[in-house]
Design a protein around this motif. Structure first.
Motif, PDB file in Angstrom:
ATOM      1  N   GLN A  48      31.343  36.748  44.511  1.00  0.00           N
ATOM      2  CA  GLN A  48      30.864  37.074  43.175  1.00  0.00           C
ATOM      3  C   GLN A  48      29.408  37.567  43.195  1.00  0.00           C
ATOM      4  OE1 GLN A  48      33.175  34.207  43.188  1.00  0.00           O
ATOM      5  NE2 GLN A  48      34.544  35.870  42.545  1.00  0.00           N
ATOM      6  N   SER A  76      31.545  32.826  38.558  1.00  0.00           N
ATOM      7  CA  SER A  76      32.948  32.881  38.966  1.00  0.00           C
ATOM      8  C   SER A  76      33.833  33.043  37.732  1.00  0.00           C
ATOM      9  CB  SER A  76      33.328  31.620  39.736  1.00  0.00           C
ATOM     10  OG  SER A  76      33.161  30.478  38.909  1.00  0.00           O
ATOM     11  N   ILE A  77      35.087  33.438  37.949  1.00  0.00           N
ATOM     12  CA  ILE A  77      36.031  33.646  36.855  1.00  0.00           C
ATOM     13  C   ILE A  77      37.331  32.927  37.194  1.00  0.00           C
ATOM     14  CG2 ILE A  77      36.657  35.879  37.895  1.00  0.00           C
ATOM     15  CD1 ILE A  77      37.356  36.842  35.067  1.00  0.00           C
ATOM     16  N   THR A  81      40.256  39.009  33.851  1.00  0.00           N
ATOM     17  CA  THR A  81      39.196  39.850  34.390  1.00  0.00           C
ATOM     18  C   THR A  81      37.978  39.797  33.477  1.00  0.00           C
ATOM     19  OG1 THR A  81      40.004  41.818  33.200  1.00  0.00           O
ATOM     20  CG2 THR A  81      40.836  41.459  35.443  1.00  0.00           C
ATOM     21  N   ARG A  82      36.826  40.176  34.024  1.00  0.00           N
ATOM     22  CA  ARG A  82      35.592  40.212  33.236  1.00  0.00           C
ATOM     23  C   ARG A  82      34.715  41.347  33.757  1.00  0.00           C
ATOM     24  NH1 ARG A  82      33.077  35.582  34.713  1.00  0.00           N
ATOM     25  NH2 ARG A  82      31.600  36.734  36.008  1.00  0.00           N
ATOM     26  N   THR A 105      26.333  39.024  31.441  1.00  0.00           N
ATOM     27  CA  THR A 105      27.740  38.639  31.462  1.00  0.00           C
ATOM     28  C   THR A 105      28.488  39.342  30.335  1.00  0.00           C
ATOM     29  OG1 THR A 105      27.171  36.484  32.391  1.00  0.00           O
ATOM     30  CG2 THR A 105      29.353  36.715  31.390  1.00  0.00           C
ATOM     31  N   SER A 108      36.311  40.784  28.840  1.00  0.00           N
ATOM     32  CA  SER A 108      37.457  41.443  29.474  1.00  0.00           C
ATOM     33  C   SER A 108      37.542  42.924  29.095  1.00  0.00           C
ATOM     34  CB  SER A 108      38.757  40.741  29.074  1.00  0.00           C
ATOM     35  OG  SER A 108      38.932  40.765  27.669  1.00  0.00           O
ATOM     36  N   TRP A 132      35.220  41.765  37.657  1.00  0.00           N
ATOM     37  CA  TRP A 132      35.615  40.624  38.464  1.00  0.00           C
ATOM     38  C   TRP A 132      37.020  40.198  38.045  1.00  0.00           C
ATOM     39  CZ3 TRP A 132      32.402  40.004  42.325  1.00  0.00           C
ATOM     40  CH2 TRP A 132      31.057  40.325  42.163  1.00  0.00           C
ATOM     41  N   ALA A 134      40.083  37.190  38.596  1.00  0.00           N
ATOM     42  CA  ALA A 134      40.354  35.823  39.068  1.00  0.00           C
ATOM     43  C   ALA A 134      41.084  35.859  40.404  1.00  0.00           C
ATOM     44  CB  ALA A 134      41.188  35.081  38.034  1.00  0.00           C
TER      45      ALA A 134
END
Length: 319
Positions: A48, A76-77, A81-82, A105, A108, A132, A134
């Motif tokens: 990450q 972290s996720i 998704t992000r 930050t 989605s 990012w 998961a």
């Protein structure tokens, strides 16, 4: 990591620093100098995390130089998704001010998240949008948001950059399209594309194997404060003959992309001549500039269009 060296915060700017600062700032709200400066890439070993390459960039009167890679750690996720945005954050807090690589930050949704945007206090210069996912330790996608500014305008890599380069009269080149921030209807600022081309490849299927094919392009260009839309397409009849009535007109489908339609505009009615197939036939082409629909109307109750008949439809309008 070595600290980023900045010129433009509180303090004295000597002549050498001014010679480097002056040609850069003022060309665009943000920018980097070279193609590799501040480029965001995945960190090779840290989960990450991403690296921001060394180099020089600027924003709102401050010129910054990073001699080393800057590492940015993201959260972290656990699911889905992000999209996080990697930035150069300028902080004008006295006595000197400072610039550091950081992140905002996101969510989605692939968009620029809310960021610090108060020059003279705290401001985030967008560098990249990082996705990012998961279960993954490295980014699954990186969208480059850097910009390059020179005497001829600004260059960007993605249209998301238009969301933060929104000063009126700004010109931004992305791929083969130049976008200009203009005053639209009722003096509302809007982006106007020049040179943007929408390829048309439309096949209209009717009963059985009979169909029409429409190919060509729709191109947008500047015309003063307005946009000029140029339409140039070929209409081809394939497989079997067709009879085009006078009323009602035969609708083929949506010709104009949504981005170039003009709400409330009158329909364009043009005479088109179908040639080939051993004969010449004339009929009317009706284009609804508001809905984008293309229709054909025969000269009489039954105008025959044969297999292989082709016609050119070319016209322009402003919006």
């Amino acid at each position: 990591m070595a600290p980023i060296i900045s010129v433009g915060y509180d303090g004295t700017v000597d002549e050498v620093q001014w010679a480097s600062l002056a040609p850069r700032v003022g060309r665009g709200r943000y920018g980097v100098v070279g193609p590799g400066d501040w480029k965001v890439t995945p960190h090779p070993s840290t989960a990450q995390a991403v690296n921001v390459a060394g180099g020089t960039g600027w924003g709102h009167g401050v010129l910054d130089s990073a001699t080393e890679i800057q590492t940015v750690q993201c959260d972290s996720i656990s699911s889905g998704t992000r999209w996080d945005m990697v930035t150069m954050r300028r902080d004008w807090t006295p006595p000197n001010g400072a610039t550091a690589a950081g992140r905002v930050t996101g969510s989605s949704t692939k968009q620029i998240p809310p960021r610090n945007a108060t020059p003279g206090v705290s401001d985030d210069q967008p560098l990249a949008l990082v996705q990012w996912t998961a279960g993954q330790t490295q980014p699954t996608q990186i969208i480059d948001l850097r910009t390059w500014a020179g005497p001829g305008g600004i260059i960007a890599k993605d249209e998301l950059a238009l969301t933060f380069l929104d000063d009126i009269a700004t010109k931004v080149s992305i791929s083969n399209t130049t976008w200009q921030r203009v005053l639209g209807q009722n003096d509302v600022p809007a982006w106007s594309p020049s040179g943007k081309e929408f390829p048309i490849a439309m096949t209209v299927v009717s009963a059985g194997r009979t169909f029409w094919t429409v190919t060509g392009s729709v191109t947008v260009a500047y015309e003063g404060p307005a946009e000029r839309v140029d339409v140039d397409v070929q209409i081809i009849r394939g497989y079997s003959n067709a009879t085009i009535p006078y009323d009602p007109a035969t609708e083929l489908g949506a010709l104009l992309p949504e981005d170039v339609r003009k709400t409330g505009a009158r329909a364009r009615i043009l005479n088109v001549r179908f040639t080939g197939a051993g004969s010449t036939v004339e009929c009317a082409a009706i284009v609804s500039v508001g809905s984008g629909a293309l229709s054909l109307r025969g000269e009489n109750a039954g105008t025959d269009i044969r297999v292989g008949h082709e016609a050119t439809l070319s016209f322009s309008y402003t919006r």
